[in-house]
Write a protein that holds these residues in place. Structure first.
Motif, mmCIF file in Angstrom:
data_model
loop_
_atom_site.group_PDB
_atom_site.id
_atom_site.type_symbol
_atom_site.label_atom_id
_atom_site.label_comp_id
_atom_site.label_asym_id
_atom_site.label_seq_id
_atom_site.Cartn_x
_atom_site.Cartn_y
_atom_site.Cartn_z
ATOM 1 N N ASP A 87 0.871 -1.177 0.000
ATOM 2 C CA ASP A 87 0.000 0.000 0.000
ATOM 3 C C ASP A 87 0.908 1.228 0.000
ATOM 4 O O ASP A 87 1.358 1.678 1.054
ATOM 5 N N GLU A 89 0.250 4.321 -0.840
ATOM 6 C CA GLU A 89 -0.378 5.535 -0.288
ATOM 7 C C GLU A 89 -0.155 5.631 1.221
ATOM 8 O O GLU A 89 0.128 6.700 1.749
ATOM 9 N N ASN A 90 -0.285 4.502 1.909
ATOM 10 C CA ASN A 90 -0.107 4.488 3.360
ATOM 11 C C ASN A 90 1.260 3.968 3.785
ATOM 12 O O ASN A 90 1.505 3.763 4.971
ATOM 13 N N GLN A 92 2.884 1.083 3.595
ATOM 14 C CA GLN A 92 2.974 -0.124 4.397
ATOM 15 C C GLN A 92 2.746 -1.377 3.567
ATOM 16 O O GLN A 92 2.276 -1.300 2.425
ATOM 17 N N ARG A 128 5.845 1.093 7.467
ATOM 18 C CA ARG A 128 5.338 0.052 8.373
ATOM 19 C C ARG A 128 5.250 -1.280 7.631
ATOM 20 O O ARG A 128 4.699 -1.349 6.538
#
Length: 181
Positions: A87, A89-90, A92, A128
């Protein structure tokens, strides 16, 4: 992300899966521990193993980076490790692995997890990485701890494993700041 990344992982190296890995992928998928703790690993025959290798080698959709783990020097296949659920965008992803019985207890999983997370943080700029496993899978718990992943909690009845039962899972995570400190 690149299509051909190779990483050093202790006595092993990581490279994209190859067609030649298929017989060993099939053998690993039949291992009782893999069948129990990796329920999504459904590879019943060589055609499915070949398809798994081809999917793993194709990083073009940006959702995963899958590596074959091979012993340095001999080139012997020792397992698979993947960042999945990428992901961007986030910033992680999740990480998972399957290690051949002969390579277990030799630091292969820990070295591979460290190598892939280091690459993910520095090259992919992820913040993350999440690692989950059944609470009963103590080997994966040790790998997570040795690789620097903090135990964040227990997810109750979170996943159905190879025994057909729902198991609680440990949720571990590593943040980019954990590697920098």
């Amino acid at each position: 992300m690149g299509s051909h990344v190779e990483l050093a992982a202790g006595a092993f190296r990581l490279r994209p899966p190859e067609v030649a890995d298929a017989p060993e992928v099939l053998r690993l998928a039949a291992d009782p521990d893999v069948r129990l703790w990796n329920p999504r690993c459904r590879i019943p025959d060589e055609a499915a193993a070949l398809a798994d290798c081809l999917r793993g080698a194709d990083w073009s959709d940006g959702t995963h980076a899958t590596f074959s783990l091979v012993e340095t020097g001999t080139g012997r296949y020792a397992g698979t490790i993947a960042l999945h659920g990428l992901d961007r965008e986030n910033a992680q992803a999740r990480i998972g692995y399957r290690i051949a019985p002969w390579a277990r207890g030799r630091g292969a999983a820990t070295a591979s997890v460290r190598a892939v997370t280091g690459w993910a943080v520095t090259v992919l700029e992820l913040e993350r990485i999440v690692l989950t496993h059944a609470v009963e899978n103590q080997a994966s718990c040790r790998v997570a701890g040795k690789a620097g992943f903090a135990l964040e909690g227990v997810m109750r009845s979170a996943r159905r494993f190879g025994d057909g039962l729902l198991h609680d899972e440990h949720l571990h995570a590593l943040l980019a700041t954990d590697l920098r400190s």
